[in-house]
Design an enzyme around this catalytic site. Structure first.
Site, PDB file in Angstrom:
ATOM      1  N   ARG A 641       0.829  -1.200   0.000  1.00 50.40           N
ATOM      2  CA  ARG A 641       0.000   0.000   0.000  1.00 50.40           C
ATOM      3  C   ARG A 641       0.870   1.259   0.000  1.00 50.40           C
ATOM      4  NH1 ARG A 641      -5.117   1.761   3.518  1.00 50.40           N
ATOM      5  NH2 ARG A 641      -5.574  -0.437   3.307  1.00 50.40           N
ATOM      6  N   GLN A 651      11.084   8.716  -3.130  1.00 50.22           N
ATOM      7  CA  GLN A 651      12.004   7.702  -2.638  1.00 50.22           C
ATOM      8  C   GLN A 651      12.549   6.861  -3.789  1.00 50.22           C
ATOM      9  OE1 GLN A 651      12.886   6.717   1.004  1.00 50.22           O
ATOM     10  NE2 GLN A 651      12.744   8.895   0.600  1.00 50.22           N
ATOM     11  N   LYS A 714       4.745  -1.986   2.507  1.00 49.56           N
ATOM     12  CA  LYS A 714       6.140  -2.431   2.409  1.00 49.56           C
ATOM     13  C   LYS A 714       7.009  -1.185   2.266  1.00 49.56           C
ATOM     14  CE  LYS A 714       4.955  -6.715  -0.093  1.00 49.56           C
ATOM     15  NZ  LYS A 714       5.123  -7.426  -1.392  1.00 49.56           N
ATOM     16  N   GLY A 715       8.229  -1.288   2.700  1.00 49.79           N
ATOM     17  CA  GLY A 715       9.119  -0.127   2.645  1.00 49.79           C
ATOM     18  C   GLY A 715       9.550   0.196   1.228  1.00 49.79           C
ATOM     19  N   VAL A 716       9.870   1.458   1.003  1.00 50.99           N
ATOM     20  CA  VAL A 716      10.273   1.904  -0.325  1.00 50.99           C
ATOM     21  C   VAL A 716      11.628   2.622  -0.321  1.00 50.99           C
ATOM     22  CG1 VAL A 716       7.918   2.086  -1.134  1.00 50.99           C
ATOM     23  CG2 VAL A 716       9.002   4.085  -0.092  1.00 50.99           C
ATOM     24  N   GLY A 717      12.258   2.706   0.826  1.00 48.04           N
ATOM     25  CA  GLY A 717      13.452   3.547   0.925  1.00 48.04           C
ATOM     26  C   GLY A 717      14.647   3.031   0.149  1.00 48.04           C
ATOM     27  N   GLU A 718      14.831   1.740   0.134  1.00 51.30           N
ATOM     28  CA  GLU A 718      16.083   1.203  -0.382  1.00 51.30           C
ATOM     29  C   GLU A 718      15.943   0.412  -1.671  1.00 51.30           C
ATOM     30  OE1 GLU A 718      18.550  -0.044   3.392  1.00 51.30           O
ATOM     31  OE2 GLU A 718      16.437   0.010   3.897  1.00 51.30           O
TER      32      GLU A 718
END
Lengths: 753, 352
Positions: A641, A651, A714-718
């Site tokens: 999401r 990002q 879920k993360g999007v930074g990396e």
């Protein structure tokens, strides 16, 4: 500390009922562009002195002497802190109790174990006086020959890699799979040491008040820093107040307490006044972590149809002489491509460098550029289009664990990215395309992947008598937009419009939000915030539905819906009551509840959880000079999401730019004899400038994940670093026909000279 | 940073007197000097601020087509002066390929000539550098030197001069006007910077107190305006020093080269004029073969000083390409990416 961010004006386009999903601009943007956002080093408490580190000019040995008298004689210098007069610590900076604890250099002795290691601190009335005092120390050393480079010491098999992962993994018959394969590749890829280079240097302003300590310092993990400082100084964590409302980038280097922070606190204790200590740029190339170099040997076998028969990946990397952080580069193969046999392994050497540290996609980033290059080589060996080859080897379950994925919209990423980029029709052979100016043109792709992690975090939600909300959590905004996106989640969690919600964050006296790392902060803190808001609404609903004077009385079975500051009967939305009215009738000044975000062990056990993406890159290369430019980068990413598409896209842009940087630009130039880094400044340590990435596009691929966390984030930074770096390398090969396996790709590799 | 005296003279004579003091350094925009002072690389006891001296910020176009550029003219102002860019397009292109817009808005003409090398060993106080401490040795030799000099270097120093601006100036016979304790004098720019030899700490012909007051381009230099380019290969698209660069200027008559000017940047401790290559081009048609032969001549004396042999072949290719670009004609307007191999990219965006 009061909320440093002014109230949120509800944007005109706000969709009724939900702030999540809105592309709001940064709430802190106006503060930043007008210079009002107060970063750590902007704080100057009364009586503050300036501290400057003196750092070592050698990589290994001992400090024999410092001209302390000369430094102290300099006008304005107040004190010089050395191992001889450093205030005592209650805890040993060389202690190591967990994989998240790293040994620090806090003047505990005269040993030098890497270049730029702090060897003294000069404290003065002005920055200039402290700087000159440090220069006057003229250290004398007993130097020992430094161990430099991956061939500079004997390799060993580390006890663990990354954060507690096994150093090796094997499944299936790798050698047999390779031996039987009609198509094979074997290659060695090298990635360099890299340094985080956040725009904001590491800084601390430390002020003691008896046994209480106030710190302004950029931190990606305030609660962990509190605990570490408390143990080192023998005080209670709750007596340490950390303020970290903004970070000018962290990238992992501000995740854990570091030595210079401890030295700033010690300096303040020594002189009995507040002290500010800011690292110079070159001092960020030692005591605050880096990404270690890797040498990755990858072997692959494929059958006649292009299906993997085996993948073997071995990483040689480096750590410091005194601590362990092992870049788990080979492990990226655990999640990406289906193969009946998989072997990953790691070795390391101990070098006279600062200890490596988490740096933007640690393990995944260097692992990805090697693996994606190798996959490209294998696809070509099989005579297949690189996308078709990846689809042929698509992992329906996680290869290493055999678990199903909690969600995986990678096929959609491949399809949407390829369509947008115009991948179809790409010639299989390299060096086939030129532009009208005669430049070589190449197209490459890579698969992006990053684990969808959850840390542990907490939040508190308060409903006030006037029906407005307050949400508090000690979260961290490193520039990624947490101030904005978390407030959106907070508003939805309490069923309030954004302008009725106050969001406080960025200080350590708020509920512990965990560490902003592993691309897990948004998922973790959002879960906590949303849970806290929901818990308050539950209590409010119980009040209303249990009170016969409420229009919602008796709706317990039907349930109520919270929206825009009112509770509505679910089966009859015309019947509603405002939050304020419910509280008022109950005679309550407010309602409060806590929420928690954490991994769900059952879901973790059942599913592999990762974000995915596909990145397509066009490069142009001058055929004579080898100068490279990434002219188009298109990435399609599926990461559950999306709370704020503007921030998420940003990002991805940042990650893809980092990927270009990984492939073409970034590297620490380490002198092979001294171990010193010869380009420790932003003029010579090249990062991409705007002209290096003229066209970036990020596609947000829809993905619903019911397992990762309650909100499906879920993360999007990396993730966007992964995939991109390899795609650039593959595009360079496709443009030139030259496969460069040593990164960053230097022009001398392409000109055949 | 050490304490230092800060003087702001109001006349050139006062400035020269102050600048002649031991330990004095001239300060104009400070884009290089202040960084070096913060890093402890330079420790002047007196800063003589010449930034407000009157009369040094003018671009004076002479009737004969030459130009006199005051030492305090900002890099950006010079590059964007329409009359200047039209007559000396390669110089404008070189200026705009250097540094960033912010730096170009501050940096001066005089300061550009006097900028110090970017050799990492010069900047790193823990490394030995003969330039910083005469007699200390050169850690760049045998160290990380893939970007170091391939021409004119010595065992004492293998650094390069980083200027872009000086490269076409050297090619076009620019003259440096100097005022010192003994009055005014002129030095050809090609002779202004010294090769390292045994004394790399002496970087120019300037004596204590000597102040650069102007740079002059002669009228003949404007005769190359129709065929003049600067080409710069670097490791990112913008905001990077040259790996190797070249200025090439041609005067064509009846399809043949009547006169040629060639200088290289990033290869030596001074902008490197390639006179033998120039001479070899006279009378030839400006075709690829002639350009390649000239390029080979330009690098005839080159030798690697370390892991930088590739720069010799790269420099040959850059000289040849710069000559071909010059032969093709100066573009009507400066490319969005000045001096870049990507300059010709259609729709190239100007983020320099």
């Amino acid at each position: 500390m009061s909320d440093p961010i002014p109230g949120i004006a509800a944007p005109a386009h706000l969709r009724q009922g939900s702030s999540i999903g809105q592309p709001l601009t940064r709430r802190d943007g106006p503060l930043k562009v007008t210079g009002q956002a107060r970063y750590a080093a902007d704080n100057h408490p009364p009586g503050m002195l300036f501290a400057v580190l003196a750092t070592s000019g050698i990589a290994r040995g001992r400090v024999l002497g410092l001209d302390v008298a000369a430094a102290k004689a300099h006008p304005g210098v107040v004190e010089v802190m050395t191992p001889a007069n450093r205030p005592p610590l209650a805890g040993d900076p060389d202690a190591k109790d967990s994989p998240f604890m790293f040994r620090l250099d806090a003047l505990q002795n005269d040993a030098v174990r890497y270049p730029q290691q702090p060897i003294a601190v000069v404290i003065a009335e002005t920055l200039e006086a402290a700087t000159e005092g440090a220069a006057l120390l003229a250290p004398r050393y007993a130097a020992e020959p430094p161990r430099v480079g991956l061939d500079g010491a004997a390799a060993f098999v580390p006890a663990a890699v990354g954060v507690g992962s096994p150093a090796s993994f094997a499944q299936g018959e790798v050698e047999a799979g390779l031996a039987a394969a009609p198509r094979r590749m074997e290659a060695v890829y090298e990635t360099p040491a890299q340094y985080h280079n956040a725009m904001e240097p590491h800084a601390i302003v430390a002020a003691w008040d008896g046994e209480r300590l106030t710190l302004d310092t950029p931190s990606q993990g305030m609660a962990m820093a509190q605990a570490r400082f408390a143990a080192l100084f023998g005080i209670r964590p709750e007596d340490i107040h950390i303020r970290s409302p903004f970070l000018g980038g962290g990238f992992g280097s501000k995740g854990l307490a570091n030595g210079p922070q401890v030295l700033g606190i010690l300096a303040a204790r020594l002189v009995g006044r507040p002290v500010k200590l800011v690292l110079r740029r070159e001092q960020m190339y030692g005591p605050v972590g880096h990404r270690a170099p890797t040498r990755q040997t990858i072997r692959m076998g494929a059958d006649a149809a292009g299906g993997f028969t085996a993948i073997a990946s071995h990483t040689l990397t480096a750590t410091s002489s005194f601590d362990d952080f092992i870049e788990a580069a080979a492990d990226v193969a655990h999640t990406l491509y289906a193969t009946p046999a998989l072997h990953t392994s790691h070795e390391a050497v101990r070098l006279d460098t600062g200890t490596p540290m988490f740096m933007r996609a640690p393990g995944e980033a260097p692992g990805s550029i090697a693996l994606e290059s190798a996959v490209d080589e294998m696809a070509f060996a099989c005579g297949m289009d690189p996308l078709a080859f990846r689809l042929r080897n698509y992992a329906e379950v996680e290869p290493a664990s055999g678990k199903p994925f909690s969600s995986k919209a990678l096929r959609e990423c491949y399809a949407e990215g390829a369509a947008r980029f115009g991948w179809a029709g790409r010639p299989l052979q390299p060096r086939q395309m030129r532009d009208e100016a005669g430049l070589l043109v190449g197209w490459g792709m890579g698969t992006a992947t990053f684990p969808a992690m959850m840390m542990a975090g907490h939040a508190r939600a308060t409903l006030r008598a006037d029906g407005s909300g307050l949400v508090e959590t000690g979260a961290h905004d490193m520039g990624q937009g947490a101030w904005t996106a978390l407030a959106q989640v907070a508003a939805d969690g309490m069923g309030l419009p954004l302008d009725r919600l106050e969001f406080r964050s960025g200080t350590s006296d708020l509920p512990d939000a965990g560490i902003a790392g592993g691309s897990a902060h948004m998922a973790t803190v959002s879960s906590a915030i949303h849970g806290a808001g929901g818990a308050v609404i539950d209590r409010l609903a119980a009040l209303a539905t249990g009170d016969e004077r409420s229009p919602l009385f008796g709706a317990g079975n039907a349930g109520v819906v919270a929206r825009e500051g009112r509770l509505h009967r679910r089966d009859d939305e015309a019947r509603s009551e405002s939050y304020a009215a419910i509280l008022s009738r109950a005679g309550l000044a407010g309602l409060e509840a806590m929420g928690q975000g954490a991994a769900d062990p059952a879901a973790q056990k059942a599913f592999a959880m990762h974000a995915h993406g596909a990145v397509f890159v066009e490069v142009k290369v001058d055929p004579d000079f080898g100068q490279i430019r990434a002219t188009r980068v298109v990435g399609a990413f599926a990461a559950g999401r999306v709370i704020n598409p503007r921030m998420v896209r940003s990002q991805y842009y940042g990650g893809m730019t980092w990927g270009v940087s990984f492939a073409l630009h970034e590297h620490a130039v380490t002198d092979r004899r001294s171990g010193r880094i010869m380009n420790a400044d932003l003029a010579e340590y090249h990062l991409p400038v705007n002209a290096d990435v003229p066209s970036l596009e990020a596609i947000l691929v829809a993905e619903q994940d019911p397992h990762v966390n309650p909100l499906g984030i879920k993360g999007v930074g990396e993730i966007a670093i992964t995939g991109t770096a390899g795609a650039v390398a593959n595009a360079v090969w496709h443009a030139t026909g030259v496969r460069v396996r040593r990164f960053p790709i230097g022009l001398e590799a392409l000109i055949g000279a | 940073m050490n304490r230092f005296e800060f003087l702001r003279p109001t006349t050139i004579a006062e400035a020269v007197a102050a600048g002649a003091r031991p330990g004095a350094a001239y300060h104009a925009a400070g884009t290089n000097l202040l960084d070096l002072m913060k890093g402890g690389v330079m420790r002047p006891g007196t800063l003589v601020d010449v930034g407000r001296l009157p009369g040094l910020d003018r671009i004076e176009h002479a009737a004969d087509g030459g130009v006199r550029i005051g030492a305090l003219v900002r890099n950006a102002d010079l590059a964007h002066d329409p009359g200047f860019a039209a007559r000396f397009p390669a110089v404008a292109e070189a200026l705009l390929s250097g540094a960033s817009a912010q730096l170009r808005n501050a940096a001066t003409v005089g300061g550009n000539l006097l900028q110090r090398t970017r050799c990492g060993y010069f900047y790193d106080l823990a490394s030995a550098c003969n330039k910083r401490t005469p007699g200390a040795g050169c850690d760049a030799r045998g160290g990380e030197n893939r970007l170091h000099a391939v021409l004119g270097w010595s065992e004492a120093c293998i650094a390069t001069h980083p200027s872009d601006f000086c490269v076409p100036l050297a090619a076009l016979d620019a003259v440096v006007e100097i005022i010192g304790r003994d009055g005014a004098r002129e030095v050809p720019l090609a002779d202004f910077h010294r090769l390292p030899g045994e004394a790399p700490e002496r970087e120019t012909v300037l004596a204590p107190g000597d102040l650069v007051v102007a740079v002059r381009l002669p009228a003949e230099a404007a005769g190359f305006a129709a065929h003049a380019r600067y080409l710069k290969v670097r490791e990112r698209t913008s905001y990077a020093f040259a790996v190797v660069s070249a200025a090439a200027a041609l005067r064509l008559e009846d399809g043949r080269i009547a006169a040629a000017r060639i200088a290289l940047g990033g290869v030596a401790l001074k902008p490197w004029r390639a006179r033998a290559a120039e001479a070899a081009l006279v009378g030839r048609a400006p075709a690829e073969a002639a350009c390649r032969e000239a390029a080979a001549l330009a690098l005839a004396d080159a030798a690697p000083s370390g892991d930088n042999a590739f720069k010799i072949e790269l420099a040959r290719r850059i000289v040849a390409r710069a000559l071909l670009l010059a032969a093709a004609g100066t573009p009507g307007r400066l490319p969005a990416l000045p001096a870049s191999p990507f300059a010709a990219l259609p729709g190239a965006q100007a983020h320099v």
